[in-house]
Design an enzyme around this catalytic site. Sequence first.
Site, PDB file in Angstrom:
ATOM      1  N   ASP A   1      -1.979 105.005 -12.845  1.00 40.09           N
ATOM      2  CA  ASP A   1      -0.615 105.336 -12.417  1.00 40.09           C
ATOM      3  C   ASP A   1      -0.266 106.784 -12.727  1.00 40.09           C
ATOM      4  OD1 ASP A   1       1.931 105.061 -11.403  1.00 40.09           O
ATOM      5  OD2 ASP A   1       2.715 103.958 -13.095  1.00 40.09           O
TER       6      ASP A   1
ATOM      7  N   GLU B   1       6.432 112.292 -13.384  1.00 40.24           N
ATOM      8  CA  GLU B   1       6.749 111.118 -14.208  1.00 40.24           C
ATOM      9  C   GLU B   1       6.022 111.150 -15.546  1.00 40.24           C
ATOM     10  OE1 GLU B   1       6.454 106.231 -14.034  1.00 40.24           O
ATOM     11  OE2 GLU B   1       5.896 107.422 -12.271  1.00 40.24           O
TER      12      GLU B   1
ATOM     13  N   GLU C   1       4.475  94.569  -9.182  1.00 41.45           N
ATOM     14  CA  GLU C   1       5.581  94.759 -10.119  1.00 41.45           C
ATOM     15  C   GLU C   1       6.812  93.956  -9.690  1.00 41.45           C
ATOM     16  OE1 GLU C   1       4.434  99.069 -11.989  1.00 41.45           O
ATOM     17  OE2 GLU C   1       5.822  99.071 -10.297  1.00 41.45           O
TER      18      GLU C   1
END
EC number: 3.2.1.131
Length: 705
Positions: free
Chosen positions: A391, A419, A312
């Site tokens: 993820d 998240e 990333e």
Amino acid sequence: MANDNQSNGGTFRRGGEPAGEAYKAWLRYARLDREFIEGNGYASWCGTVVTASAEDAALLATARRELAEGIESMLGRRPQESGNADEGSFLLIGTLGSAELQGLTDAAEREAIGDEGYILRAFEQPMRRFIAIGGNTDKGVLYGAFHLLRLLQTGQPIRDLNVVDRPASKLRMIDHWDNMDGSVERGYAGRSIFFREGDFLGDWDRVRDYARLMAAVGLNAVAINNVNVHETETRLIAPELLPSVARAASVFREYGIRLYLSVNFASPIQLGGLTTADPLDPRVREWWAERTADVYRHVPDFGGYLVKADSEFRPGPFTYGRDHADGANLLAEALRPHGGIVIWRCFVYDCQQDWRDRKTDRARAAYDHFRPLDGKFDENVILQIKNGPMDFQVREPVSPLFGGLQRTNQVLELQITQEYTGQQRHLCYLVPQWKEAIDFDTYAKGPGSTVAKAATGELFDRPLGGFAAVSNIGDDGNWTGHPLAQANFYGFGRLAWRPELSAEQIADEWVRLTFGSDPDVVATIGRMLLDSWPIYEKYTSPLGVGWMVNPNHHYGPNVDGYEYSMWGTYHYADCHGIGVDRTVRTGTGYAGQYHDAPAAMYESAESCPDELLLFFHHLPYSHVLKSGRTIIQHIYDTHFEGAEQAEGLVETWRRLSGKIDAERYESVLSRLEQQAKHAAEWRDVVNTYFCRKSGIPDAHGRQIY
């Protein structure tokens, strides 16, 4: 036992005043009923604490203080401190090599408990009766003290106490994604407890309270800054910030916790003025060796470095044509003389993917990157592997790197911060999800080759291993935003110590510690916790497909939110069907990364578990699941069911009115009401999308827009 919902204080204080119930979390130490105390002999056993002679280790002092304050809070009387172990009734604490504890255990037990384990054993002799809390080290004694306090809090008998315990893994770590401006990446409980405006916040009392909560569940490591290391955080290893790093480390040291830092792979350029960060360049190696030596001059027990590289857009060895082993071993070399370790994250994938390209598969990436490097990492390198290949979705399979790496140290990474699971505005107890991953059989060495054994190092006889998790802690008064989200932090610590514990055991234990022993409270909150992950899954993304969230902040339904992005997070829904073909025969080949038994299971739509079906297969909406429902009807039914059950959580909680202190009752109620409203939004958005996409109506005629 305890029949009220108020505690007596302990050491937790905020602003000079006793802290609220939510702040004390699982260390409330609520006053026990007098008859219960006497009936179980708690007062006689715990009236005096004797510390073995010549024992002045720092953690023994911490253990003694925790025992004194916890017992005083629960029993109403502070235990006396004495040096006489010859007569009377008392608690005896010390290392097993001290004179007073010699002969209480045999060599086999001392070997069995290792460096961090302990024995808790009751002895009744002619002139004395005592409970020994002993370990080979003072850290073991501290963990034993917290175990005894946990037994008292939950009303367990102690007269015939005989416990021999040790952690399953060497590393039991919390990763903070805290930035030095005070923000927390993927944080849902306020701001950082460590940083503000580019410097350390300096609220060391709060950090100490946090260290207590960590040690009480057996955690022994913490990384205090974000793995996405920005310019300011890069300077945490620079001379001007190391005194503050040392101050933080000293607080955690009081509770046996080693401090780690996330570092920027490009630090030699940004801090050292070099023109390169090439891991094979002698100047770079020399710079890291010198900078690391300076870190250890400030923090002698510094744990090591946590690294996110070539992921990333973070810098890494790929820039120089090197691989991950080259990068990790560079840092390992600098840390090795000081006893430090490198924790190198395996969250690496092509984040510039073309959504039109169906051959590139993000799920494959970690295995494809790291499996060829197995055995090339130094002995003080640990690869940190996310539980799944994507993820932290509400449902995804276990990463095939567990079982795929056989000559490399590894640690399982979980995400406590919610998240993708409601961001601590929704109740989602994650321990059942983690248990599925921990108990998954990789078949790497035949049946019984579980992820837990791979992560701890047991399966392949590796020297290092363990568990790490992304923190859900912030500076909110209750630590986690949603008071019930504390159960996830507590549950991670308990699983990292004993992976064989069940989600039910952990839930029951946490509720009793946190809310008291009222049978209705224990049963009700325990049931809510255990139901919450299935409820959340029902009204969000179905059958393992994942990702149907708004981009960037990841809160709320958006079925196509990432469908045409560069992140590789696709569901490929069209008018005919949905799912990603990851089979070897016709798809991306991801299923073939597993060993034979799980690979065969996932390869076939007939044997693939329904809850992961669309992760591995693209199928028509008319495909019939093992439940007897078609895929499209499953989507409709579960989203209606989940929203209805979310409303039910509100009504269930309301029945506890008057049995929970007002602060926590109102806070939880407010969050559950938000969740019910938001679940209805998820239901309507997802059902409407698939009704329009498929053209197939709900068999039960319910309203879909």
